[in-house]
Design a protein around this motif. Structure first.
Motif, PDB file in Angstrom:
ATOM      1  N   THR A 274       7.062 -83.139  40.678  1.00  0.00           N
ATOM      2  CA  THR A 274       7.610 -83.138  42.035  1.00  0.00           C
ATOM      3  C   THR A 274       6.604 -83.598  43.080  1.00  0.00           C
ATOM      4  O   THR A 274       6.937 -83.664  44.270  1.00  0.00           O
ATOM      5  CB  THR A 274       8.110 -81.727  42.422  1.00  0.00           C
ATOM      6  OG1 THR A 274       7.000 -80.807  42.401  1.00  0.00           O
ATOM      7  CG2 THR A 274       9.188 -81.251  41.461  1.00  0.00           C
ATOM      8  N   GLY A 275       5.390 -83.904  42.658  1.00  0.00           N
ATOM      9  CA  GLY A 275       4.370 -84.325  43.619  1.00  0.00           C
ATOM     10  C   GLY A 275       3.915 -83.198  44.518  1.00  0.00           C
ATOM     11  O   GLY A 275       3.509 -83.430  45.666  1.00  0.00           O
ATOM     12  N   SER A 276       3.949 -81.964  43.992  1.00  0.00           N
ATOM     13  CA  SER A 276       3.524 -80.813  44.782  1.00  0.00           C
ATOM     14  C   SER A 276       2.022 -80.578  44.634  1.00  0.00           C
ATOM     15  O   SER A 276       1.409 -80.984  43.639  1.00  0.00           O
ATOM     16  CB  SER A 276       4.278 -79.556  44.331  1.00  0.00           C
ATOM     17  OG  SER A 276       5.663 -79.699  44.519  1.00  0.00           O
ATOM     18  N   LEU A 277       1.451 -79.928  45.609  1.00  0.00           N
ATOM     19  CA  LEU A 277       0.066 -79.480  45.509  1.00  0.00           C
ATOM     20  C   LEU A 277       0.022 -78.267  44.585  1.00  0.00           C
ATOM     21  O   LEU A 277       0.969 -77.487  44.525  1.00  0.00           O
ATOM     22  CB  LEU A 277      -0.474 -79.109  46.891  1.00  0.00           C
ATOM     23  CG  LEU A 277      -0.503 -80.253  47.916  1.00  0.00           C
ATOM     24  CD1 LEU A 277      -0.657 -79.695  49.313  1.00  0.00           C
ATOM     25  CD2 LEU A 277      -1.629 -81.210  47.600  1.00  0.00           C
ATOM     26  N   LEU A 278      -1.081 -78.099  43.877  1.00  0.00           N
ATOM     27  CA  LEU A 278      -1.171 -77.015  42.897  1.00  0.00           C
ATOM     28  C   LEU A 278      -2.496 -76.285  43.024  1.00  0.00           C
ATOM     29  O   LEU A 278      -3.561 -76.889  42.936  1.00  0.00           O
ATOM     30  CB  LEU A 278      -1.033 -77.575  41.476  1.00  0.00           C
ATOM     31  CG  LEU A 278      -1.246 -76.568  40.331  1.00  0.00           C
ATOM     32  CD1 LEU A 278      -0.135 -75.514  40.339  1.00  0.00           C
ATOM     33  CD2 LEU A 278      -1.308 -77.277  38.988  1.00  0.00           C
ATOM     34  N   LEU A 279      -2.414 -74.982  43.237  1.00  0.00           N
ATOM     35  CA  LEU A 279      -3.577 -74.109  43.110  1.00  0.00           C
ATOM     36  C   LEU A 279      -3.442 -73.396  41.772  1.00  0.00           C
ATOM     37  O   LEU A 279      -2.652 -72.467  41.628  1.00  0.00           O
ATOM     38  CB  LEU A 279      -3.640 -73.099  44.256  1.00  0.00           C
ATOM     39  CG  LEU A 279      -4.758 -72.044  44.143  1.00  0.00           C
ATOM     40  CD1 LEU A 279      -6.114 -72.696  43.978  1.00  0.00           C
ATOM     41  CD2 LEU A 279      -4.749 -71.122  45.351  1.00  0.00           C
ATOM     42  N   ASP A 280      -4.175 -73.886  40.785  1.00  0.00           N
ATOM     43  CA  ASP A 280      -4.101 -73.351  39.433  1.00  0.00           C
ATOM     44  C   ASP A 280      -5.095 -72.205  39.326  1.00  0.00           C
ATOM     45  O   ASP A 280      -6.296 -72.420  39.169  1.00  0.00           O
ATOM     46  CB  ASP A 280      -4.424 -74.458  38.432  1.00  0.00           C
ATOM     47  CG  ASP A 280      -4.014 -74.096  37.015  1.00  0.00           C
ATOM     48  OD1 ASP A 280      -3.844 -72.893  36.748  1.00  0.00           O
ATOM     49  OD2 ASP A 280      -3.874 -75.005  36.187  1.00  0.00           O
ATOM     50  N   VAL A 281      -4.607 -70.985  39.413  1.00  0.00           N
ATOM     51  CA  VAL A 281      -5.492 -69.830  39.496  1.00  0.00           C
ATOM     52  C   VAL A 281      -6.271 -69.619  38.206  1.00  0.00           C
ATOM     53  O   VAL A 281      -7.350 -69.031  38.221  1.00  0.00           O
ATOM     54  CB  VAL A 281      -4.688 -68.571  39.899  1.00  0.00           C
ATOM     55  CG1 VAL A 281      -5.575 -67.343  39.927  1.00  0.00           C
ATOM     56  CG2 VAL A 281      -4.053 -68.779  41.269  1.00  0.00           C
ATOM     57  N   GLU A 282      -5.749 -70.137  37.082  1.00  0.00           N
ATOM     58  CA  GLU A 282      -6.523 -70.023  35.848  1.00  0.00           C
ATOM     59  C   GLU A 282      -7.804 -70.843  35.909  1.00  0.00           C
ATOM     60  O   GLU A 282      -8.688 -70.677  35.086  1.00  0.00           O
ATOM     61  CB  GLU A 282      -5.672 -70.435  34.646  1.00  0.00           C
ATOM     62  CG  GLU A 282      -4.663 -69.373  34.260  1.00  0.00           C
ATOM     63  CD  GLU A 282      -4.009 -69.673  32.930  1.00  0.00           C
ATOM     64  OE1 GLU A 282      -3.919 -68.752  32.109  1.00  0.00           O
ATOM     65  OE2 GLU A 282      -3.583 -70.818  32.722  1.00  0.00           O
ATOM     66  N   ALA A 283      -7.903 -71.729  36.886  1.00  0.00           N
ATOM     67  CA  ALA A 283      -9.146 -72.461  37.108  1.00  0.00           C
ATOM     68  C   ALA A 283     -10.101 -71.667  38.006  1.00  0.00           C
ATOM     69  O   ALA A 283     -11.131 -72.182  38.412  1.00  0.00           O
ATOM     70  CB  ALA A 283      -8.859 -73.819  37.742  1.00  0.00           C
ATOM     71  N   LEU A 284      -9.740 -70.424  38.324  1.00  0.00           N
ATOM     72  CA  LEU A 284     -10.593 -69.538  39.116  1.00  0.00           C
ATOM     73  C   LEU A 284     -10.885 -68.290  38.291  1.00  0.00           C
ATOM     74  O   LEU A 284     -10.362 -67.207  38.572  1.00  0.00           O
ATOM     75  CB  LEU A 284      -9.901 -69.148  40.423  1.00  0.00           C
ATOM     76  CG  LEU A 284      -9.359 -70.282  41.298  1.00  0.00           C
ATOM     77  CD1 LEU A 284      -8.617 -69.704  42.495  1.00  0.00           C
ATOM     78  CD2 LEU A 284     -10.489 -71.191  41.742  1.00  0.00           C
TER      79      LEU A 284
END
Length: 658
Positions: free
Chosen positions: A540-550
């Motif tokens: 969908t071309g959405s921005l993503l904050l992938d919390v597993e990357a934190l």
């Protein structure tokens, strides 16, 4: 850095993989790095020693191509090699058999791996006609590259192929070219007279094997005043000599002889459709020779049609012939294409691409830390937070979600009974970077579920006409009995598409869990849901904050005394990582400063079972939630000043010093 390079093929067999490994090894060592090459041992070759930078493993010849050796080494042998060398990263050159063994050993030792995709094994097995081999090869390639920390694809076609196989961590890395060796200055009239006196030369250079489709060049035989020259060797040579009447076969050439032959062509042709990169095309361009290649695979990124060569329609041999005739029949055009070809590759030196490779090694080291912190391995792994390609500015932000977005337990600098939360903090950061008055609403309510997002929050949000919407939802569903992560994701996807249809941007945040043994029951559900959210964001071309990357967000020091909600420190971390994703400048530096200035006074206290666990269980038994009777935090848009509103306000306080 210490780099262990595992190569499926190596000297004395010379091919694209071997050449690439040699070039990388040479440049890495010249830049001060230490290398170890691990490869199949050829007949009569000594095993080599780790201390000397080589380790050759027992191998057997490939039945259909005996020059190619397949390593047969027990896993314990590979592990001992890695333990002795102690690499910072393992480089897997065209991994398949040896690469899989090395990947498993490196994974066990928690060493980051970079898999370099160089051979289209799937296409090769299809051409060799082994029943069922292509399906098995595709499954193995997908499994291997999904397990590697990072995969490097040499071309857009290779990226698309690997993406279709579900490979999730992909970066582009091409090949360098030896511009000193492959140069127009190598052109030799003496060589031309010895091969095709008085004739123009159309040449192919490469391995003579079925996947190269050299037989397609039969349409070029018999062009008046022109000789087809084939440089290379392989299992197909005898058959091709019969299939290409009048063609000159030089056999294998190397070093300066190869460079002179290539520069002496008038036109270079390459018909292979399964090239992941096609180094020989790049070397022809460096030699100042216009190229005619198939419009599929690696050549698509190398050849600029009507500038330095032509891309013909795949499988259309009449088009191939017409493109070659076009160049042979126009000396001025051929000279113009030749000059453009030489100029096009001058920035692609091996020194430059090796520097890029070291950057990918460091990225793999970073990603490996995320992998080691995962509660479980999901279908895809997290990606490091990255800002959008273009910096965007928004004027209206609406946050959707449950208690985490409401800000429960984040009482820092707030009056009794009021909370801030990561979304309020993000709104303040966005306001400081807005060029117009910034408006914000927070429709999150504790205990809400995805169905509430669908039926209530999303219609309310769309009515406010925002240009940015954040969604962090799903945790309350995922801890319920019989939760289906995929079905939940489908509901969430409909919401995202509805919001995107209005023209608004969407920031998706993956739900997360504290790193506690008690939550492992739900970890696989959360991993599966996170995988689906990554897919939704990509599609969908959405921005993503992938919390597993934190991974630091899983630490219990980030959580309030209920061990479920974030305390102020955790909300700050989430807010600033979200700020990075949406492209707020210097967000990482601001995060560290904010954390230093706002020491938490909400340390977890005793009595967790009595104060939190038992009331939660009691509400569940009665079919109630903590959010019953509560409305949204800010159900109408409020204006957020760029410098905050001061301490104690229910609206976002300043990010620093408040």
């Amino acid at each position: 850095m210490r780099v262990a390079v595992f190569a499926e093929s190596f000297l004395p067999h010379m091919n694209g993989v071997t050449n690439s490994v040699l070039q990388v090894q040479r440049r890495l060592e010249a830049q001060g790095h230490e290398t170890l090459v691990v490869a199949p041992r050829a007949a009569g070759q000594r095993p080599g020693r780790v201390a000397d930078g080589t380790a050759f493993l027992a191998s057997v010849p490939l039945p259909s191509y005996p020059d190619v050796r397949v390593a047969l080494a027990p896993a314990r042998r590979i592990r001992r090699i890695l333990e002795e060398f102690r690499p910072d990263v393992v480089h897997l050159a065209s991994p398949f058999v040896l690469g899989w063994q090395a990947l498993a050993a490196a994974d066990a030792l928690r060493i980051p791996t970079v898999a370099v995709y160089q051979t289209d094994v799937v296409a090769y097995t299809e051409r060799y006609g082994v029943p069922g081999a292509a399906t098995a090869a595709a499954a193995h390639v997908a499994r291997l590259h999904r397990r590697a920390t990072l995969t490097l694809a040499p071309s857009s076609a290779a990226e698309q192929q690997l993406g279709a196989l579900g490979v999730d961590r992909l970066a582009r890395w091409g090949r360098g070219v030896d511009a000193a060796r492959f140069s127009p200055s190598r052109r030799s009239e003496e060589w031309r007279r010895s091969i095709a006196p008085g004739e123009r030369i159309v040449g192919y250079m490469g391995r003579l094997a079925p996947e190269k489709q050299v037989e397609d060049l039969r349409v070029l035989c018999g062009i008046p005043g022109t000789r087809l020259v084939v440089v290379g060797d392989g299992p197909e040579r005898a058959r091709l000599e019969r299939a290409l009447p009048g063609a000159v076969f030089t056999g294998f050439l190397g070093g300066d002889d190869l460079a002179a032959a290539l520069a002496s062509f008038d036109v270079f042709v390459h018909p292979g459709e399964s090239e992941t990169f096609c180094q020989t095309v790049q070397e022809a361009l460096a030699s100042g020779v216009p190229v005619v290649a198939t419009g599929r695979g690696g050549p698509v990124d190398l050849v600029r049609s009507s500038v330095d060569g032509w891309l013909y329609r795949p499988g259309d041999l009449d088009d191939l012939r017409a493109r070659v005739d076009d160049l042979l029949g126009d000396d001025a055009k051929r000279r113009s294409f030749a000059e453009a070809a030489h100029a096009s590759v001058q920035h692609r030196t091996w020194d430059a691409v090796t520097g890029q490779l070291v950057g990918h090694y460091r990225e793999a080291g970073r990603l490996r830390g995320y992998d080691d912190a995962l509660l479980v391995r999901g279908a895809t792994r997290p990606l490091a937070p990255r800002p959008p390609a273009q910096r965007r500015r928004w004027s209206t932000f609406v946050a959707l979600g449950d208690s985490l977005t409401e800000g429960l337990c984040d009482s820092s600098r707030m009056r009794e009974g009021l909370y801030r939360g990561w979304a309020d903090r993000l709104a303040s950061l966005l306001a400081q970077n807005a060029e117009t008055p910034f408006r914000y609403a927070n429709l999150a309510v504790r205990s809400r579920r995805v169905r509430d997002l669908v039926t209530t929050q999303t219609p309310q949000a769309i009515a406010l006409r925002p240009d940015l919407v954040s969604i962090l939802m799903g945790a309350n569903d995922l801890v319920g009995h019989g939760a289906d992560p995929v079905a939940l994701a489908r509901e969430l996807e409909r919401v995202v598409r509805d919001i995107r249809a209005t023209g608004a941007d969407v920031l998706l945040v993956t739900p997360f869990l504290p790193r506690r043994r008690a939550v492992m029951l739900f970890a696989r559900r959360f991993a599966a849901f996170a995988h689906e959210i990554r897919r939704i964001a990509a599609e969908t071309g959405s921005l993503l904050l992938d919390v597993e990357a934190l991974p630091e967000l899983g630490d219990l020091s980030m959580y309030a005394e209920d061990k479920v909600h974030l305390r102020s420190r955790g909300h700050r971390l989430l807010a600033y990582r979200a700020a990075e994703v949406v492209g707020i400048p210097h967000a990482a530096a601001l995060s560290g400063l904010d954390d230093a200035l706002h020491a938490d006074d909400d340390e977890p206290g005793p009595g967790w079972v009595r104060k939190h666990a038992l009331p939660w269980i009691w509400r569940r038994l009665r079919g109630r939630t903590a959010g019953d009777g509560l409305g949204p935090k800010h159900d109408a848009l409020v204006t957020v000043p760029g410098r905050g509103l001061g301490d104690g306000s229910p609206l976002p306080a300043p990010p620093l010093g408040g």
